[in-house]
Design a protein around this motif. Structure first.
Motif, PDB file in Angstrom:
ATOM      1  N   VAL A  16       3.485  -7.175  -5.688  1.00 38.92           N
ATOM      2  CA  VAL A  16       3.933  -6.184  -6.548  1.00 38.92           C
ATOM      3  C   VAL A  16       3.293  -4.570  -6.276  1.00 38.92           C
ATOM      4  O   VAL A  16       4.146  -3.884  -5.997  1.00 38.92           O
ATOM      5  CB  VAL A  16       3.552  -6.474  -8.021  1.00 38.92           C
ATOM      6  N   LEU A  17       2.116  -4.713  -5.775  1.00 35.61           N
ATOM      7  CA  LEU A  17       1.652  -3.497  -4.999  1.00 35.61           C
ATOM      8  C   LEU A  17       2.289  -3.088  -3.864  1.00 35.61           C
ATOM      9  O   LEU A  17       2.567  -1.760  -3.556  1.00 35.61           O
ATOM     10  CB  LEU A  17       0.279  -3.678  -4.953  1.00 35.61           C
ATOM     11  N   ALA A  23       8.421   1.227  -2.943  1.00 38.10           N
ATOM     12  CA  ALA A  23       9.553   1.930  -3.532  1.00 38.10           C
ATOM     13  C   ALA A  23       9.166   3.253  -4.206  1.00 38.10           C
ATOM     14  O   ALA A  23      10.105   4.246  -4.523  1.00 38.10           O
ATOM     15  CB  ALA A  23       9.722   1.081  -5.104  1.00 38.10           C
ATOM     16  N   PHE A  24       7.970   3.562  -4.202  1.00 39.27           N
ATOM     17  CA  PHE A  24       7.495   5.009  -4.857  1.00 39.27           C
ATOM     18  C   PHE A  24       6.757   5.684  -3.455  1.00 39.27           C
ATOM     19  O   PHE A  24       5.804   6.699  -4.123  1.00 39.27           O
ATOM     20  CB  PHE A  24       6.506   4.766  -5.861  1.00 39.27           C
ATOM     21  N   ALA A  25       7.334   5.522  -2.370  1.00 38.91           N
ATOM     22  CA  ALA A  25       6.606   6.093  -1.226  1.00 38.91           C
ATOM     23  C   ALA A  25       6.649   7.778  -1.558  1.00 38.91           C
ATOM     24  O   ALA A  25       5.700   8.467  -0.817  1.00 38.91           O
ATOM     25  CB  ALA A  25       7.322   5.655  -0.010  1.00 38.91           C
ATOM     26  N   ASP A  26       7.729   8.272  -1.766  1.00 40.15           N
ATOM     27  CA  ASP A  26       7.839   9.530  -1.874  1.00 40.15           C
ATOM     28  C   ASP A  26       6.925  10.407  -3.130  1.00 40.15           C
ATOM     29  O   ASP A  26       6.765  11.617  -2.995  1.00 40.15           O
ATOM     30  CB  ASP A  26       9.353  10.098  -2.260  1.00 40.15           C
ATOM     31  N   GLN A  27       6.431   9.505  -3.913  1.00 42.49           N
ATOM     32  CA  GLN A  27       5.566   9.948  -4.829  1.00 42.49           C
ATOM     33  C   GLN A  27       3.925   9.729  -4.611  1.00 42.49           C
ATOM     34  O   GLN A  27       3.306  10.094  -5.452  1.00 42.49           O
ATOM     35  CB  GLN A  27       5.816   9.352  -6.375  1.00 42.49           C
ATOM     36  N   LEU A  28       3.880   8.816  -3.455  1.00 40.96           N
ATOM     37  CA  LEU A  28       2.513   8.682  -3.284  1.00 40.96           C
ATOM     38  C   LEU A  28       1.813   9.862  -2.168  1.00 40.96           C
ATOM     39  O   LEU A  28       2.803  10.151  -1.409  1.00 40.96           O
ATOM     40  CB  LEU A  28       2.210   7.173  -2.854  1.00 40.96           C
ATOM     41  N   SER A  31      -0.748   9.077   3.303  1.00 36.94           N
ATOM     42  CA  SER A  31      -1.733   8.179   3.841  1.00 36.94           C
ATOM     43  C   SER A  31      -1.446   6.819   3.261  1.00 36.94           C
ATOM     44  O   SER A  31      -1.516   5.582   3.881  1.00 36.94           O
ATOM     45  CB  SER A  31      -3.170   8.627   3.685  1.00 36.94           C
ATOM     46  N   ILE A  32      -1.415   6.777   2.081  1.00 37.01           N
ATOM     47  CA  ILE A  32      -1.152   5.611   1.202  1.00 37.01           C
ATOM     48  C   ILE A  32       0.109   4.967   1.531  1.00 37.01           C
ATOM     49  O   ILE A  32       0.480   3.861   1.735  1.00 37.01           O
ATOM     50  CB  ILE A  32      -1.287   5.777  -0.190  1.00 37.01           C
ATOM     51  N   SER A  33       1.177   5.702   1.371  1.00 34.10           N
ATOM     52  CA  SER A  33       2.705   5.196   1.620  1.00 34.10           C
ATOM     53  C   SER A  33       2.939   5.075   2.875  1.00 34.10           C
ATOM     54  O   SER A  33       3.706   3.936   3.144  1.00 34.10           O
ATOM     55  CB  SER A  33       3.911   6.146   1.313  1.00 34.10           C
ATOM     56  N   ARG A  34       2.285   5.328   3.983  1.00 35.54           N
ATOM     57  CA  ARG A  34       2.295   4.904   5.399  1.00 35.54           C
ATOM     58  C   ARG A  34       1.769   3.665   5.767  1.00 35.54           C
ATOM     59  O   ARG A  34       1.923   2.831   6.609  1.00 35.54           O
ATOM     60  CB  ARG A  34       1.833   6.053   6.427  1.00 35.54           C
ATOM     61  N   HIS A  35       0.182   3.560   5.142  1.00 43.28           N
ATOM     62  CA  HIS A  35      -0.710   2.367   5.532  1.00 43.28           C
ATOM     63  C   HIS A  35      -0.721   1.335   4.574  1.00 43.28           C
ATOM     64  O   HIS A  35      -0.867   0.178   5.078  1.00 43.28           O
ATOM     65  CB  HIS A  35      -1.866   3.025   5.807  1.00 43.28           C
ATOM     66  N   ALA A  39      -0.830  -3.181   4.997  1.00 47.46           N
ATOM     67  CA  ALA A  39      -2.200  -3.909   4.599  1.00 47.46           C
ATOM     68  C   ALA A  39      -1.957  -4.914   3.375  1.00 47.46           C
ATOM     69  O   ALA A  39      -2.657  -5.982   3.470  1.00 47.46           O
ATOM     70  CB  ALA A  39      -3.200  -2.758   4.234  1.00 47.46           C
ATOM     71  N   LEU A  40      -1.183  -4.374   2.524  1.00 46.60           N
ATOM     72  CA  LEU A  40      -0.844  -5.370   1.309  1.00 46.60           C
ATOM     73  C   LEU A  40       0.060  -6.466   1.866  1.00 46.60           C
ATOM     74  O   LEU A  40      -0.205  -7.764   1.239  1.00 46.60           O
ATOM     75  CB  LEU A  40      -0.132  -4.705   0.196  1.00 46.60           C
ATOM     76  N   TRP A  41       0.732  -6.307   2.732  1.00 52.25           N
ATOM     77  CA  TRP A  41       1.756  -7.693   3.086  1.00 52.25           C
ATOM     78  C   TRP A  41       0.435  -8.752   3.655  1.00 52.25           C
ATOM     79  O   TRP A  41       0.567  -9.736   3.371  1.00 52.25           O
ATOM     80  CB  TRP A  41       2.724  -7.025   4.164  1.00 52.25           C
ATOM     81  N   ALA A  42      -0.326  -8.154   4.334  1.00 52.48           N
ATOM     82  CA  ALA A  42      -1.367  -8.908   5.359  1.00 52.48           C
ATOM     83  C   ALA A  42      -2.275  -9.510   4.161  1.00 52.48           C
ATOM     84  O   ALA A  42      -2.629 -10.995   4.192  1.00 52.48           O
ATOM     85  CB  ALA A  42      -2.213  -8.098   6.311  1.00 52.48           C
TER      86      ALA A  42
END
Length: 134
Positions: A16-17, A23-28, A31-35, A39-42
């Motif tokens: 979910v995260l 989904a909300f990459a443009d609102q984050l 550095s968070i939207s890129r990385h 990391a969450l997938w792994a």
């Protein structure tokens, strides 16, 4: 059985995260939207291995998570028509990725190691607290 449930919930939370970070990459923050997505997938992969290997030592899940994640990343160096068509689908792109990036290996490492530490120390604390309550 409780451990499998806890790991399943952790795995779903990472999913979910991870989807949320895309989904909300443009609102984050950038550095968070890129990385964070990688990391969450792994981290999700680590918790999936924990669901499957609950009775095994944690380091086995760590090693398998690194092998799986790095294997998927290095497989992106293979560029044949059939696999690129598979990668072009939503599910294929989520699982296999699109193109090789060295930085993804660092992101995967961070996600796996963070998950291991959370598992090792966080879940252990919860278990200890539960023992005290009994």
């Amino acid at each position: 059985m409780r451990a499998k449930l806890a790991y399943s919930i952790a795995m779903l939370l990472m999913m979910v995260l991870g989807f949320g970070s895309r989904a909300f990459a443009d609102q984050l923050p950038l550095s968070i939207s890129r990385h964070f997505g990688d990391a969450l997938w792994a981290a999700m992969i680590y918790f999936a291995f924990r669901v499957l290997l609950t009775r095994q030592q944690r380091w086995i899940s760590v090693v398998l998570s690194f092998g799986f994640s790095f294997g998927i990343e290095f497989s992106q160096l293979y560029q044949e028509i059939w696999i690129n068509e598979l990668r072009a689908t939503l599910l294929g792109g989520l699982i296999l990725g699109k193109g090789f990036l060295w930085i993804d290996l660092i992101r995967y490492s961070a996600g796996i190691l963070f998950s291991y530490v959370a598992d090792r120390f966080g879940f252990a604390r919860i278990r200890a607290k539960r023992q005290e309550d009994l």
